[in-house]
Enzyme design. Structure first.
Site, PDB file in Angstrom:
ATOM      1  N   ASP A  13      13.919  31.517  75.672  1.00 55.54           N
ATOM      2  CA  ASP A  13      14.198  31.364  77.102  1.00 55.54           C
ATOM      3  C   ASP A  13      13.066  32.014  77.899  1.00 55.54           C
ATOM      4  OD1 ASP A  13      16.484  30.767  79.214  1.00 55.54           O
ATOM      5  OD2 ASP A  13      15.600  32.706  79.740  1.00 55.54           O
ATOM      6  N   TYR A  70       8.447  34.490  84.914  1.00 55.40           N
ATOM      7  CA  TYR A  70       8.182  35.580  83.954  1.00 55.40           C
ATOM      8  C   TYR A  70       6.692  35.720  83.636  1.00 55.40           C
ATOM      9  CZ  TYR A  70      13.234  34.893  83.045  1.00 55.40           C
ATOM     10  OH  TYR A  70      14.588  34.732  83.160  1.00 55.40           O
TER      11      TYR A  70
HETATM   12  P1  NAD Z   1      19.840  41.908  78.046  1.00 56.96           P
HETATM   13  O1  NAD Z   1      21.278  42.056  78.352  1.00 56.96           O
HETATM   14  O2  NAD Z   1      19.390  40.944  77.023  1.00 56.96           O
HETATM   15  O3  NAD Z   1      19.327  43.374  77.713  1.00 56.96           O
HETATM   16  C1  NAD Z   1      18.048  43.640  77.261  1.00 56.96           C
HETATM   17  C2  NAD Z   1      17.955  45.122  76.937  1.00 56.96           C
HETATM   18  O4  NAD Z   1      18.976  45.470  76.012  1.00 56.96           O
HETATM   19  C3  NAD Z   1      16.634  45.442  76.223  1.00 56.96           C
HETATM   20  O5  NAD Z   1      15.634  45.732  77.155  1.00 56.96           O
HETATM   21  C4  NAD Z   1      17.005  46.639  75.392  1.00 56.96           C
HETATM   22  O6  NAD Z   1      16.903  47.812  76.165  1.00 56.96           O
HETATM   23  C5  NAD Z   1      18.476  46.395  75.086  1.00 56.96           C
HETATM   24  N1  NAD Z   1      18.719  45.872  73.714  1.00 56.96           N
HETATM   25  C6  NAD Z   1      18.396  44.649  73.196  1.00 56.96           C
HETATM   26  N2  NAD Z   1      18.805  44.561  71.920  1.00 56.96           N
HETATM   27  C7  NAD Z   1      19.418  45.748  71.633  1.00 56.96           C
HETATM   28  C8  NAD Z   1      20.055  46.272  70.490  1.00 56.96           C
HETATM   29  N3  NAD Z   1      20.178  45.575  69.368  1.00 56.96           N
HETATM   30  N4  NAD Z   1      20.573  47.537  70.569  1.00 56.96           N
HETATM   31  C9  NAD Z   1      20.482  48.264  71.697  1.00 56.96           C
HETATM   32  N5  NAD Z   1      19.896  47.822  72.820  1.00 56.96           N
HETATM   33  C10 NAD Z   1      19.368  46.583  72.776  1.00 56.96           C
HETATM   34  O7  NAD Z   1      19.094  41.680  79.463  1.00 56.96           O
HETATM   35  P2  NAD Z   1      18.070  40.653  80.086  1.00 56.96           P
HETATM   36  O8  NAD Z   1      16.738  40.746  79.476  1.00 56.96           O
HETATM   37  O9  NAD Z   1      18.198  40.868  81.547  1.00 56.96           O
HETATM   38  O10 NAD Z   1      18.706  39.206  79.784  1.00 56.96           O
HETATM   39  C11 NAD Z   1      18.354  38.413  78.652  1.00 56.96           C
HETATM   40  C12 NAD Z   1      17.541  37.214  79.040  1.00 56.96           C
HETATM   41  O11 NAD Z   1      18.236  36.427  80.013  1.00 56.96           O
HETATM   42  C13 NAD Z   1      16.225  37.549  79.765  1.00 56.96           C
HETATM   43  O12 NAD Z   1      15.238  38.062  78.908  1.00 56.96           O
HETATM   44  C14 NAD Z   1      15.906  36.210  80.374  1.00 56.96           C
HETATM   45  O13 NAD Z   1      15.381  35.339  79.383  1.00 56.96           O
HETATM   46  C15 NAD Z   1      17.290  35.773  80.846  1.00 56.96           C
HETATM   47  N6  NAD Z   1      17.551  36.130  82.271  1.00 56.96           N
HETATM   48  C16 NAD Z   1      17.736  35.116  83.157  1.00 56.96           C
HETATM   49  C17 NAD Z   1      17.971  35.385  84.490  1.00 56.96           C
HETATM   50  C18 NAD Z   1      18.183  34.257  85.445  1.00 56.96           C
HETATM   51  O14 NAD Z   1      18.210  34.484  86.662  1.00 56.96           O
HETATM   52  N7  NAD Z   1      18.344  33.046  84.967  1.00 56.96           N
HETATM   53  C19 NAD Z   1      18.027  36.717  84.966  1.00 56.96           C
HETATM   54  C20 NAD Z   1      17.829  37.737  84.037  1.00 56.96           C
HETATM   55  C21 NAD Z   1      17.630  37.432  82.703  1.00 56.96           C
END
Ligand code: NAD
Length: 283
Positions: free
Chosen positions: A54, A59
């Site tokens: 994604d 980004y």
């Molecule tokens: P997420 O909920 O995936 O959290 C990411 C964070 O969780 C990481 O930075 C890390 O600190 C932690 N993490 C990941 N794996 C872990 C594990 N196994 N154990 C402990 N901690 C862990 O948050 P996100 O990045 O905001 O969301 C995921 C994806 O969704 C984004 O990367 C993006 O691709 C998408 N997104 C889309 C929008 C939109 O407006 N469409 C907005 C935000 C994010």
């Protein structure tokens, strides 16, 4: 490709979209990863068996994602790539998508989304017609939206008769959007959960509903939360910049939560803040 990668790839269920395509239910999120980190993490993920990435023009890492996909040696048809149209390109969705394809070095993406409805601008509704055209031209297989509320969905479906295949929204146990999820379910709009781990918030991972299930299954809190999404039928792509966590986030297909565990996690609705307010432009 190693035997293990193929085994991991095969373990990831597919979710059927209303347009006939099947999206891998687990992928890799790349928000806030610069090009070099995105390239490294996507390369490591593809090597492990992930088959869904994604990204978004916002980004600024489509080049890195594209390089990793090309270097993987995988058939294009074996990798699902999603990108998104930022509101500054609402007036020219085809131009926006072609620029993304150029950066990704791909002929088509699997899924193209309107990133935000930005209702105050009022430009997203017309942009939807551009996404329909992009699909007709074969520049994307599937089309959908992100951060759309019910009224925004009603607007574009009413205008065009074309229903988005997915709606990508902030969704995690603290913030479940139940009414919107039900609306989408009734119209075969698949829900993709962004910030599925609530961005790694301790308040979620330490909650007894999550921590007790983790203990019971010998899994980490993150694995419990991801499993909760899978069992709800949501598509997820947790983000990590740490390669070791890629394996952890993939190791969620050998157990099931009990009905009581799911109910306890459901009850976390409303706790904690949402990551980004619905109309924040930075999302
Ligand atoms: P997420 O909920 O995936 O959290 C990411 C964070 O969780 C990481 O930075 C890390 O600190 C932690 N993490 C990941 N794996 C872990 C594990 N196994 N154990 C402990 N901690 C862990 O948050 P996100 O990045 O905001 O969301 C995921 C994806 O969704 C984004 O990367 C993006 O691709 C998408 N997104 C889309 C929008 C939109 O407006 N469409 C907005 C935000 C994010």
């Amino acid at each position: 490709m190693t035997v293990n990668a193929q085994k991991n790839a095969n373990a990831i269920p597919g979710v059927q979209l209303s347009d006939g395509f099947v999206i891998p239910q687990l992928g890799i999120g790349t928000y806030q990863l610069p090009n070099d980190e995105a390239e490294a993490i996507v390369a490591a993920g593809l090597e492990l068996g992930y088959r869904h990435i994604d990204t978004a023009s916002l980004y600024k890492n489509e080049e890195g994602v594209g390089k990793a996909v090309a270097a993987s040696g995988l058939d294009r048809s074996d990798v699902w790539v999603t990108t998104k149209l930022w509101h500054t390109d609402h007036g020219d969705p085809l131009g926006g998508l072609r620029a993304s394809l150029d950066r990704l070095q791909l002929d088509y993406v699997d899924l193209f989304l309107i990133h935000w409805p930005t209702p105050k601008l009022g430009t997203a509704w017309q942009a939807w017609e551009g996404l329909i055209e992009a699909r007709e031209l074969g520049l994307t297989r599937s089309i959908g939206v992100s951060n759309f509320e019910i009224e925004h969905l009603e607007r574009i479906i009413g205008d065009t008769g074309a229903t988005p295949s997915v709606n990508q929204i902030e969704l995690h146990p603290h913030h479940q959007h139940r009414e919107l999820v039900e609306y989408c379910k009734q119209r075969n709009i698949v829900i993709e959960s962004w910030s599925p781990l609530a961005q790694g918030r301790k308040q979620l991972f330490a909650d007894p509903a999550v921590a007790d299930a983790a203990k019971a299954h010998g899994k980490s809190p993150a694995q419990i939360v991801l499993r909760w999404h899978l069992e709800k039928g949501f598509v997820v792509f947790p983000k990590t910049a740490t390669a070791s966590r890629l394996g952890e986030n993939l190791d969620i297909f050998d157990f099931e939560l009990t009905a009581a565990e799911i109910e306890a996690i459901d009850a976390l609705e409303g706790l904690g803040e949402s990551s980004i307010s619905p109309y924040d432009m930075n999302g």
